[in-house]
Structure formats: C-alpha cells, structure tokens
Design a protein around this motif. Structure first.
Motif, PDB file in Angstrom:
ATOM      1  N   LYS A  14       0.716  -1.378  -0.114  1.00 26.92           N
ATOM      2  CA  LYS A  14      -0.035  -0.021  -0.140  1.00 26.92           C
ATOM      3  C   LYS A  14       0.844   1.337  -0.155  1.00 26.92           C
ATOM      4  CE  LYS A  14      -4.172   1.876   2.323  1.00 26.92           C
ATOM      5  NZ  LYS A  14      -4.885   1.636   3.674  1.00 26.92           N
ATOM      6  N   TYR A  15       2.195   1.116   0.428  1.00 29.14           N
ATOM      7  CA  TYR A  15       2.912   2.271   0.314  1.00 29.14           C
ATOM      8  C   TYR A  15       4.365   1.954  -0.210  1.00 29.14           C
ATOM      9  CZ  TYR A  15      -0.474   4.002   3.774  1.00 29.14           C
ATOM     10  OH  TYR A  15      -1.674   4.210   4.232  1.00 29.14           O
ATOM     11  N   ALA A  70       5.233   4.646   6.826  1.00 29.27           N
ATOM     12  CA  ALA A  70       4.027   3.899   6.539  1.00 29.27           C
ATOM     13  C   ALA A  70       2.846   3.734   7.348  1.00 29.27           C
ATOM     14  CB  ALA A  70       4.299   2.441   5.886  1.00 29.27           C
ATOM     15  N   ILE A  76       1.261   7.320   7.499  1.00 33.24           N
ATOM     16  CA  ILE A  76       0.481   7.890   6.403  1.00 33.24           C
ATOM     17  C   ILE A  76      -0.828   7.213   6.510  1.00 33.24           C
ATOM     18  CG2 ILE A  76       0.368   7.910   3.904  1.00 33.24           C
ATOM     19  CD1 ILE A  76       3.552   7.987   3.983  1.00 33.24           C
ATOM     20  N   GLU A  77      -0.899   5.925   6.846  1.00 33.72           N
ATOM     21  CA  GLU A  77      -1.896   5.094   7.102  1.00 33.72           C
ATOM     22  C   GLU A  77      -2.875   5.876   8.128  1.00 33.72           C
ATOM     23  OE1 GLU A  77      -2.947   2.571   5.725  1.00 33.72           O
ATOM     24  OE2 GLU A  77      -4.674   1.776   6.912  1.00 33.72           O
ATOM     25  N   THR A 130       1.513  12.610   4.580  1.00 34.48           N
ATOM     26  CA  THR A 130       1.466  11.927   3.217  1.00 34.48           C
ATOM     27  C   THR A 130       2.923  11.820   2.748  1.00 34.48           C
ATOM     28  OG1 THR A 130       1.566  14.288   2.025  1.00 34.48           O
ATOM     29  CG2 THR A 130      -0.519  13.494   2.959  1.00 34.48           C
ATOM     30  N   THR A 185       5.664   7.411   0.237  1.00 38.47           N
ATOM     31  CA  THR A 185       4.359   7.886   0.294  1.00 38.47           C
ATOM     32  C   THR A 185       3.456   6.905  -0.254  1.00 38.47           C
ATOM     33  OG1 THR A 185       3.025   9.818  -0.647  1.00 38.47           O
ATOM     34  CG2 THR A 185       4.702   8.596  -2.042  1.00 38.47           C
ATOM     35  N   SER A 186       2.103   6.980  -0.541  1.00 37.47           N
ATOM     36  CA  SER A 186       1.402   5.988  -0.746  1.00 37.47           C
ATOM     37  C   SER A 186       1.467   5.338  -2.236  1.00 37.47           C
ATOM     38  CB  SER A 186      -0.117   6.419  -0.778  1.00 37.47           C
ATOM     39  OG  SER A 186      -0.141   7.201  -1.861  1.00 37.47           O
ATOM     40  N   GLU A 216      -0.561   4.729  -4.174  1.00 39.27           N
ATOM     41  CA  GLU A 216      -1.279   5.332  -5.161  1.00 39.27           C
ATOM     42  C   GLU A 216      -0.842   6.497  -5.936  1.00 39.27           C
ATOM     43  OE1 GLU A 216      -5.174   5.795  -3.498  1.00 39.27           O
ATOM     44  OE2 GLU A 216      -5.742   6.729  -5.274  1.00 39.27           O
ATOM     45  N   ARG A 217      -0.280   7.338  -4.918  1.00 41.15           N
ATOM     46  CA  ARG A 217       0.251   8.558  -5.382  1.00 41.15           C
ATOM     47  C   ARG A 217       1.751   8.412  -5.952  1.00 41.15           C
ATOM     48  NH1 ARG A 217       3.144  12.402  -1.727  1.00 41.15           N
ATOM     49  NH2 ARG A 217       3.363  14.410  -2.995  1.00 41.15           N
TER      50      ARG A 217
END
Lengths: 394, 138
Positions: free
Chosen positions: A7-8, A95, A98-99, A104, A232-233, A235-236
């Motif tokens: 996820k990260y 991680a 951010i979670e 971020t 960061t994530s 996704e990003r």
C-alpha cells in the motif's frame, strides 16, 4: 498488518558523497542525501510533511535541525534512537503514519560524519593522530562492568558472539573472509564505494587483528556518508518521476533482555523479526531475489543469514563459502559493497540499494537479474535491536 | 596502586552493594526473594519476575567461559602494555553472565566452556575487581 502490504512505496532514493568527505558535517551530509532523494522522486521540499531522521547520538533533536534546513514544517517528525535498526523502523513508521493520516510524504534519512570527526579536533583543526571513532557521547558510555577490564567498543561486543558461534558450530575465520570478499567484489563494481581494491583470502588473513576473532576486514568502515528515501502511498507513487518500489512488509524485534542473555549472541533478534516480516509480506526466504544484510561485522551477516532462514542455524559458513552471496549466487547480498566496503551509514544505504535493485537501474555488471523481491535487514543498538524491510518491484 | 591508570569503576546506586562485597572478598549478586533466580548486572527489580523483593547473596565464584575475545587494539592507553589480553564473558554457576578478564592463562589456551573460578584483585583502597582463573573440573 498485512492490510498495509503493497500500500506504500519508496518513491525516491538518495546518497550524499561517501567515504572521507572533507569539510562537511553529519547534518550537511543528510541535507545532500535528502536533496538527492527528493530530486529522484521529482518532489520539492514543500511536498514533504514528515521527517524521520537519525544521525550521531550527540546531536540533540536532529530532525528539527534538518527541518530548518529543508524549510519544512513537519506534521510528523522525530529523531530515532534504535541504532542500526532505526532506518528500517523509519520506513515502517512512515507507512504507519501515512496510514493513520498523520502525514502524506515522509523523508527517512540517516547521516554521519564519523571519519571526519575522528580526524578533527574541537576547533575543526586536523588531528595528527586519529581518535577512536565513538559516536556514543562520553557521558553515556559504561563506567562499570566493562571498561575496568579493558572491554571497549562494538568490535569486542560482536566478537563475543562470533566466538561463541565458532565454538558451537565450527564456524571459521575463512567463513567470515568469504563474506568480506564477496562484498568487496560488489564494491569493485560500485563507483561510489569507498573500498575498491581487490581483497583475497591471503590479504584478509594477514591483516592486523583488531579484537580476535575479528581482524581489519571483519569490521565495517568508518565513514562520512548519508542516505535518504522518500515514502508515500503506492497510489500517489504512480504519478511521480521515479519508478516506485512497493513496501511489502516490515517488522521489528528487539532482544532487549540483553546480548549476553539466553542464546542471543548466536540466534539474534533477526530470527523472530524475520518470521514477522515474512508473514506481513506473504513471502518466505526462497522468494527473496537479493538481500541487503546489516554488516557491521562479517559474523553478523553469517548469523543473520541463518536467522532469516536462508540456511539452517550452524550452516552459515558453508552457505557463504558456496558463493551464494555473489551477483550470480543463489542470494546476491550487499550488492553495493555494504558497510564493509561501500560506506557505513547504519543500514540506510542498504535500503537505498535494495530499492534501486528493484528499480532495475543498474548496468549488467551490478544489476541482480529479474530482481522482484528484496530483503533489507537492520541491526543495532549495539547488538540487540533488529528490523526487517521487504520490498517488491511495482 | 596510586599509579593505577586503568579505568576505575564508578558504582551506581544499584551496584553499590556489589562493589562493597568485592572489597570484602565476596562476589555478591542479586537473588530474587520471589522466584529465587539470580541476575546481573544489578537493578531494582528481578528481570525474571519483576519482583522488588531481593537480597544480595554470595556466588560460589565458580563458572565457565561462555565466550571470549582477545584485544589486540589499544582502546585505552593504560592497556597498551597488556595487548593481546583476554576479555571473557563468564557464566557463573548461579546463572548470570558477566564480563571480566582471565588471569594465569595465555590467550591461545583459552576455550569456551572451560571452568574458571573467581580471584579478587585489589586495585585501590576502596576498589576490588573480580577476575577469573582456570579451575579444575568440579
């Protein structure tokens, strides 16, 4: 934990100048590495809202000093204090932060000026004779149960473990040599590495003893150096410049009861830590394509390879002598040269190397072919603290 | 002894009875009043069961070399004449392990698991160190 799997991501890596860097401080080296990592990620200082930093133990609130130099008000920041296990812990905390929505974009960095310090006096003058490198402030060094017997420093502390392993399993200095030589071979392919002269068994064996069973080449380098990664994530990460590297799993485990207790000197905290990390990442030792193992001393690599399940306990000697650690071996290990031959930055450069191998950025002379999963270990607090990071190709 | 140059231990609040015992020729170590286990280095609670109730009991002074290293490098000028010298991790019969030196033996003859017994070395009027020498099997 496994809901965090993949996820990260690490989205940027950076190094400072490495080795004997004149006229720079630990903080300056960290600045260099962070700038390189942000450039790699295509991010600006203003994108950063988290700072997890470690450096020499005598710099108070290092992360605040770095924040000032970076021009960042950090939503989440701290200086970590778990020795060589701190750097992976920083990535893990990043991680988790951010979670939890606390940040971020987190910079994780470590730097030290150990070489320069041992060669400079209090007024920055060059010393005639090097001082003993010691990053622990004088006020915090032991004053009983050790120094009165002439027991000083990490070489001896780890050496006690090495000797016990040699006694229990017949491990030899030739086994330790195989580790030093394999990593040197990798360093020879790394233009940034500090030690690039060839190393063979005869040179290893004839080098001066430091604290027997450790000679010169069993001991990691005294370096000026820093490393940094940006987390960061995932996704990003897709929208950023560098090829992201997924954080598949991590764990920490600390034999805080003590190095001298139980079997801790021969079965280290890596045993418990690795089980947790494998479970988190959903992989096992057979899935690891390259390993970056915390190599403060050759023996610590040997025992960790056993504790991580790459071979059985007691078989580390045979494993390392089989050529397993080479670029073409079954487990290419410390592919940058590690702390024994690249530079000693308490494991930070090994996170950088693990990530870069998965990005596949190197030429064939030093790229682990088809590397998909990398394992990085962190060991420290002078022997008892451990952390594991498992990274995956995106 | 006035020209003794090696580091002299600085007792902590917790270890004071240990050093006082050594001065009197006894190796006193903490023994838990609840679970009966010994421990070292001294602290305020038993690390086995966390009980606060403990007493200072004499160790037999017998033990074995759990592991050892040989210093070749001089980390402190007072040891420059001594290298190569042995630092050993001694496992006492009662269980605890502690750092010390081996005396009356050459570095090459030291082995893990060899039996040792304590000797007391007075280094100053108010300070005695526990060192260990090879002992017959017992």
């Amino acid at each position: 934990m496994k809901q965090l799997r993949d996820k990260y991501a690490i989205v940027g890596t950076g190094k400072s100048r490495l080795g004997k860097v004149d006229g720079v401080t630990a903080l300056g080296l960290i600045e260099e590495a962070v700038k390189a990592a942000l450039d790699d990620a295509g991010l600006k200082n203003t994108d950063v809202d988290g700072l997890l930093i470690r450096g020499p133990d005598d710099i108070y609130c290092l992360h605040q000093l770095l924040g000032a130099r970076l021009g960042v008000n950090a939503a989440f920041s701290s200086t970590l204090d778990n020795g060589g296990a701190s750097q992976i812990m920083a990535v893990a905390l990043a991680a988790m932060a951010i979670e939890a929505g606390l940040a971020t974009t987190v910079v994780c960095a470590y730097g030290r000026d150990t070489w320069s310090r041992t060669n400079r006096g209090p007024n920055n003058e060059r010393r005639d004779k090097r001082e003993e490198p010691n990053m622990i402030p004088p006020s915090q060094r032991p004053v009983e149960h050790g120094p009165e017997f002439g027991f000083f420093g990490p070489v001896a502390l780890h050496g006690l473990g090495a000797r016990r392993h040699m006694f229990e399993y017949g491990t030899t200095r030739e086994d330790f040599a195989a580790i030093a030589i394999a990593f040197r071979e990798h360093a020879r392919r790394n233009p940034e590495a500090t030690m690039r002269e060839p190393l063979d068994l005869a040179t290893y064996m004839s080098a001066r003893m430091i604290v027997d069973p450790f000679g010169l080449y069993d001991c990691s380098l005294v370096s000026d150096a820093a490393g940094a990664v940006v987390v960061t994530s995932a996704e990003r990460a897709r929208d950023l410049k560098a090829k992201p590297v997924l954080i598949k799993g991590f764990a920490t485990f600390n034999n805080t009861k003590g190095w001298f207790l139980d079997d801790n000197m021969v079965t280290t905290a890596a045993a418990e830590c690795s089980e947790r990390a494998y479970k988190f990442a959903g992989v096992g030792p057979a899935d690891i394509d390259c390993a970056q193992i915390y190599d403060c001393f050759t023996y610590m690599v040997l025992t960790q390879l056993e504790d991580y399940g790459f071979c059985k306990k007691g078989e580390g000697g045979a494993f390392v002598r089989s050529g397993a650690l080479g670029l073409e071996g079954v487990l290419p290990t410390n592919t940058s040269g590690g702390q024994l031959s690249e530079a000693h930055v308490e494991g930070m450069l090994q996170i950088v190397e693990g990530a870069r191998q998965l990005q596949g950025i190197y030429g064939p002379e030093r790229q682990v072919k088809d590397a998909e999963i990398a394992l990085v270990s962190g060991h420290g607090g002078n022997t008892i603290c451990h952390s594991t990071l498992i990274l995956g190709r995106a | 002894m006035s020209n003794y140059k090696k580091p002299v231990p600085i007792p902590s609040v917790e270890s004071k009875p240990y050093w006082t015992g050594l001065k009197e020729g006894r190796l006193l170590i903490p023994k838990c009043g609840e679970c009966g286990n010994f421990w070292f280095p001294p602290s305020l609670h038993c690390p086995h069961c966390n009980a606060a109730n403990f007493s200072w009991e004499p160790s037999s002074g017998r033990g074995k070399v759990f592991s050892y290293v040989v210093f070749h490098r001089v980390y402190h000028p007072a040891f420059s004449e001594e290298v190569p010298y042995v630092v050993a991790l001694i496992e006492l019969e009662e269980g605890p392990r502690l750092i010390s030196n081996l005396v009356e033996i050459k570095p090459d003859d030291v082995q893990c698991e060899m039996p040792v017994s304590v000797v007391f070395e007075k280094i100053a009027n108010n300070m005695t160190l526990p060192k260990f020498r090879p002992a017959p099997l017992y």
